[in-house]
Design an enzyme around this catalytic site. Structure first.
Site: not given
Length: 344
Positions: A148-149
């Site tokens: 996600c990051y």
């Protein structure tokens, strides 16, 4: 119809996959694997599915047997054996965990303390950043879905690095995530009394997404990029905001930067480059597969500030996985993903 199964359906990303796939008209969900809940309806675990999907959870082996397209949403170290089965039985496999994201085994050993046991499989893996690796994804049978990051950061920097507009190769990246990014397993940091009315950085210099971020940014820039990655925990359920400051080459103007982003993303449905003066806000990407990017000029030091926001459970996990599936099967990329973010 694509016969789809989910391994790890009882986790947050697995449940999000189910929520989104129920709106996909070219998919038949044939099996939900949840080893801790075998024999129980998924609607007992997540009552939001009651009367919509009351499928009974089965073993992981049942999912593999019944499905032609398998999503695995598991902790690192558990996906290789399932990917091997799919490779041997001509099935497609998308891993939402970390096992097929890193190109180099030494990075996996250093950051995850594990080895690659199916080394040949890792020669077939494709990193599933949809907007950047679309052509490779079309031919792939094994996808490592991005973290996600890294999704928010790599999409945020891709046009700038592709054009090599950056003056330096060392970036400080400040990212903030909602608590679902930590997964369903309880921890002190995500315990309500600790995270409510709180805001703090964590895993400074040690977050496992760091090598993935450096790997993909270096590919985009065609040179080594080094990052100091500073994640923070927000007291919200969903969303990521990444803020990155980049010093520009002397001959690069802010207008050049804005043009590069529009050239890269104006034809991309899921990446929205906001008009000058607007600021990307996680509220307006929640529950959607959008990545919103805003660009801001710091004229004193000739720098651009990039703000990139996503929903960590959708574009940062389940939504991008479905987008990759759509690309793999040659169907409309937005199928099952055209939800509009809420306005409040």
């Amino acid at each position: 119809m694509i016969k789809v199964g989910i391994i790890g359906a009882s986790g947050y990303a697995g449940a999000e996959l189910l929520r989104l796939l129920l709106n996909h008209d070219e998919v038949e969900i044939v099996a939900l694997g949840a080893r801790s809940y075998v024999g129980q309806p998924i609607s007992d675990i997540y009552p939001s599915f009651y009367g919509i999907c009351d499928m009974v959870c089965v073993t992981d082996e049942d999912v593999l047997e019944k499905s032609e397209m398998i999503f695995a949403s598991l902790p690192h170290g558990l996906s290789e054996k399932y990917a091997k089965y799919c490779d041997e039985h001509n099935k497609k496999f998308i891993d939402l965990g970390a096992d097929f994201r890193l190109d180099e085994e030494k990075d996996y050993q250093e950051w995850y303390n594990l080895d690659y046991h199916e080394k040949i499989l890792h020669q077939k893996q494709v990193y599933g950043l949809s907007e950047v690796n679309r052509e490779k994804i079309k031919e792939a049978t094994l996808i490592g879905n991005p973290g996600c990051y890294p999704t928010s950061i790599t999409l945020g920097l891709y046009p700038l690095l592709k054009k090599q507009m950056n003056k330096n190769n060392d970036f400080v990246i400040d990212s903030k995530s909602g608590t679902t990014g930590a997964g369903k397993t309880l921890s002190e940091d995500t315990h309500f009394p600790k995270c409510n009315e709180s805001f703090h950085p964590y895993k400074l210099g040690t977050h496992r997404h760091t090598p993935e971020i450096e790997q993909e940014l270096s590919k985009m820039a065609n040179q080594n990029i080094h990052v100091t990655f500073i994640p923070h925990l927000l007291p919200v359920n969903r969303g990521i905001v990444s803020t990155i400051v980049v010093s520009l080459k002397e001959d690069v103007t802010f207008d050049d930067v804005v043009k590069a982003y529009h050239d890269s993303y104006d034809q991309e449905y899921f990446v929205r480059v906001l008009d000058n003066g607007k600021v990307a806000d996680l509220k307006f990407v929640k529950y959607s597969n959008f990545c919103d990017i805003s660009l801001h000029y710091e004229k004193r030091y000739h720098q651009v500030i990039v703000v990139s926001t996503i929903d960590n459970m959708v574009k940062g996990a389940a939504g991008q996985a479905i987008q990759n599936m759509n690309i793999m099967y040659g169907i409309e990329e937005t199928k099952g993903l055209k939800m509009v973010p809420p306005s409040f």
